[in-house]
Design an enzyme around this catalytic site. Structure first.
Site, PDB file in Angstrom:
ATOM      1  N   PRO A 160       0.785  -1.225   0.000  1.00 30.07           N
ATOM      2  CA  PRO A 160       0.000   0.000   0.000  1.00 30.07           C
ATOM      3  C   PRO A 160       0.823   1.283   0.000  1.00 30.07           C
ATOM      4  O   PRO A 160       1.868   1.368   0.638  1.00 30.07           O
ATOM      5  CB  PRO A 160      -0.819  -0.110   1.293  1.00 30.07           C
ATOM      6  N   ASN A 161       0.312   2.230  -0.746  1.00 26.74           N
ATOM      7  CA  ASN A 161       0.817   3.605  -0.850  1.00 26.74           C
ATOM      8  C   ASN A 161       2.098   3.723  -1.673  1.00 26.74           C
ATOM      9  O   ASN A 161       2.537   4.838  -1.941  1.00 26.74           O
ATOM     10  CB  ASN A 161       1.019   4.231   0.542  1.00 26.74           C
ATOM     11  N   ARG A 202       5.213  12.088  -3.100  1.00 31.49           N
ATOM     12  CA  ARG A 202       5.119  12.643  -1.748  1.00 31.49           C
ATOM     13  C   ARG A 202       6.325  12.163  -0.944  1.00 31.49           C
ATOM     14  O   ARG A 202       6.955  11.184  -1.291  1.00 31.49           O
ATOM     15  CB  ARG A 202       3.832  12.162  -1.043  1.00 31.49           C
ATOM     16  N   TYR A 214      11.466   8.740   0.899  1.00 32.02           N
ATOM     17  CA  TYR A 214      11.428   7.678  -0.109  1.00 32.02           C
ATOM     18  C   TYR A 214      12.106   8.046  -1.434  1.00 32.02           C
ATOM     19  O   TYR A 214      12.119   7.225  -2.355  1.00 32.02           O
ATOM     20  CB  TYR A 214       9.977   7.265  -0.358  1.00 32.02           C
ATOM     21  N   ASN A 268       8.112  -5.673  -1.317  1.00 32.36           N
ATOM     22  CA  ASN A 268       8.057  -4.556  -0.379  1.00 32.36           C
ATOM     23  C   ASN A 268       6.604  -4.479   0.080  1.00 32.36           C
ATOM     24  O   ASN A 268       5.749  -3.938  -0.633  1.00 32.36           O
ATOM     25  CB  ASN A 268       8.479  -3.243  -1.036  1.00 32.36           C
ATOM     26  N   ALA A 308       3.254  -0.927   4.566  1.00 25.72           N
ATOM     27  CA  ALA A 308       2.859  -0.994   5.982  1.00 25.72           C
ATOM     28  C   ALA A 308       2.353  -2.378   6.384  1.00 25.72           C
ATOM     29  O   ALA A 308       2.342  -2.710   7.585  1.00 25.72           O
ATOM     30  CB  ALA A 308       1.794   0.062   6.276  1.00 25.72           C
ATOM     31  N   GLU A 343      12.880  -9.544   1.039  1.00 28.85           N
ATOM     32  CA  GLU A 343      12.059  -8.421   1.527  1.00 28.85           C
ATOM     33  C   GLU A 343      12.834  -7.128   1.263  1.00 28.85           C
ATOM     34  O   GLU A 343      14.033  -7.047   1.564  1.00 28.85           O
ATOM     35  CB  GLU A 343      11.830  -8.624   3.027  1.00 28.85           C
ATOM     36  N   HIS A 370      12.859  -2.845   1.662  1.00 31.86           N
ATOM     37  CA  HIS A 370      12.327  -1.577   2.155  1.00 31.86           C
ATOM     38  C   HIS A 370      13.204  -0.453   1.643  1.00 31.86           C
ATOM     39  O   HIS A 370      14.441  -0.533   1.750  1.00 31.86           O
ATOM     40  CB  HIS A 370      12.285  -1.539   3.687  1.00 31.86           C
ATOM     41  N   ARG A 382      13.667   4.220  12.024  1.00 30.34           N
ATOM     42  CA  ARG A 382      12.421   4.974  12.070  1.00 30.34           C
ATOM     43  C   ARG A 382      11.627   4.642  13.344  1.00 30.34           C
ATOM     44  O   ARG A 382      12.188   4.136  14.310  1.00 30.34           O
ATOM     45  CB  ARG A 382      11.627   4.696  10.784  1.00 30.34           C
TER      46      ARG A 382
HETATM   47  O1  CA2 Z   1      10.660   1.789   3.447  1.00 32.61           O
HETATM   48  C1  CA2 Z   1       9.787   1.133   2.878  1.00 32.61           C
HETATM   49  O2  CA2 Z   1       9.919   0.716   1.734  1.00 32.61           O
HETATM   50  C2  CA2 Z   1       8.460   0.853   3.582  1.00 32.61           C
HETATM   51  O3  CA2 Z   1       8.071  -0.490   3.278  1.00 32.61           O
HETATM   52  C3  CA2 Z   1       7.463   1.832   3.005  1.00 32.61           C
HETATM   53  C4  CA2 Z   1       6.100   1.812   3.691  1.00 32.61           C
HETATM   54  C5  CA2 Z   1       6.242   1.895   5.206  1.00 32.61           C
HETATM   55  O4  CA2 Z   1       4.988   1.730   5.821  1.00 32.61           O
HETATM   56  C6  CA2 Z   1       7.196   0.846   5.731  1.00 32.61           C
HETATM   57  O5  CA2 Z   1       7.328   1.007   7.138  1.00 32.61           O
HETATM   58  C7  CA2 Z   1       8.567   0.976   5.087  1.00 32.61           C
HETATM   59  C8  CA2 Z   1       5.254   2.989   3.240  1.00 32.61           C
HETATM   60  C9  CA2 Z   1       5.093   3.090   1.764  1.00 32.61           C
HETATM   61  C10 CA2 Z   1       4.452   4.398   1.471  1.00 32.61           C
HETATM   62  O6  CA2 Z   1       5.120   4.966   0.388  1.00 32.61           O
HETATM   63  C11 CA2 Z   1       4.933   6.288   0.183  1.00 32.61           C
HETATM   64  C12 CA2 Z   1       5.703   6.840  -0.796  1.00 32.61           C
HETATM   65  C13 CA2 Z   1       5.595   8.184  -1.062  1.00 32.61           C
HETATM   66  C14 CA2 Z   1       4.691   8.964  -0.371  1.00 32.61           C
HETATM   67  C15 CA2 Z   1       3.913   8.403   0.619  1.00 32.61           C
HETATM   68  C16 CA2 Z   1       4.025   7.055   0.886  1.00 32.61           C
END
Ligand code: CA2
Length: 150
Positions: free
Chosen positions: A11-12, A19, A24, A75, A78, A99, A101, A108
């Protein structure tokens, strides 16, 4: 073993590059897919690249991978920190799982420090930015090659 690899995104991650670039980076998920396809070509891997905001869809792709794929790079977003269901699906997959990230989850918030998926993953890449994806494919290619030699 099949040289098909599923690259799964949770997700996201569709918002990548749009964003929170301070966390990221500036690359979009389309950029990541392009980089993965280039690396896969060099490694003689075929890839299927997916993203979903729905847990069941990720589980369905893992089930599909059981029938077709030699490895999975995931990946889980969340869902990493919440999903026993994704862990269970990965436990039913026989090939190597890496996996990924983008951020270093250990640097974090405390709630990101635990990963259900790490209980199954053969390796974890965190904090390498989007470069982690091609690195995951390199490792999967090595593990698939090694398994084929046995
Ligand atoms: O660091 C990572 O790749 C995560 O898997 C990304 C997840 C986060 O919940 C994990 O703890 C770590 C979040 C992905 C959301 O990606 C976004 C990218 C740009 C803007 C907003 C969210």
């Amino acid at each position: 073993m099949s040289r098909l690899v599923y690259v799964l995104n949770g997700p996201n991650l569709n918002l990548l590059g749009k964003r929170q670039p301070e966390v990221y980076g500036h690359e979009t998920l389309a950029d990541v897919e392009k980089a993965c396809r280039a690396t896969a070509g060099e490694l003689k891997l075929e890839i299927r690249f997916f993203q979903s905001n729905r847990e069941y869809e990720i589980i369905d792709w893992i089930h599909e991978a059981r029938e077709t794929a030699g490895g999975i790079a995931i990946n889980p977003g969340a869902f990493t920190h919440t999903s026993v269901a994704i862990l269970d699906a990965l436990n039913a997959f026989d090939g190597p799982v890496i996996e990924v990230h983008i951020s270093n989850i250990h640097k974090r918030e405390a709630f990101r420090h635990h990963s259900y998926v790490s209980g199954r993953a053969d390796g974890v890449i965190a904090g390498f930015g989007t470069q982690g994806y091609p690195l995951a494919l390199q490792r999967l290619a090595r593990l698939i090659d090694t398994a084929a030699q046995k």
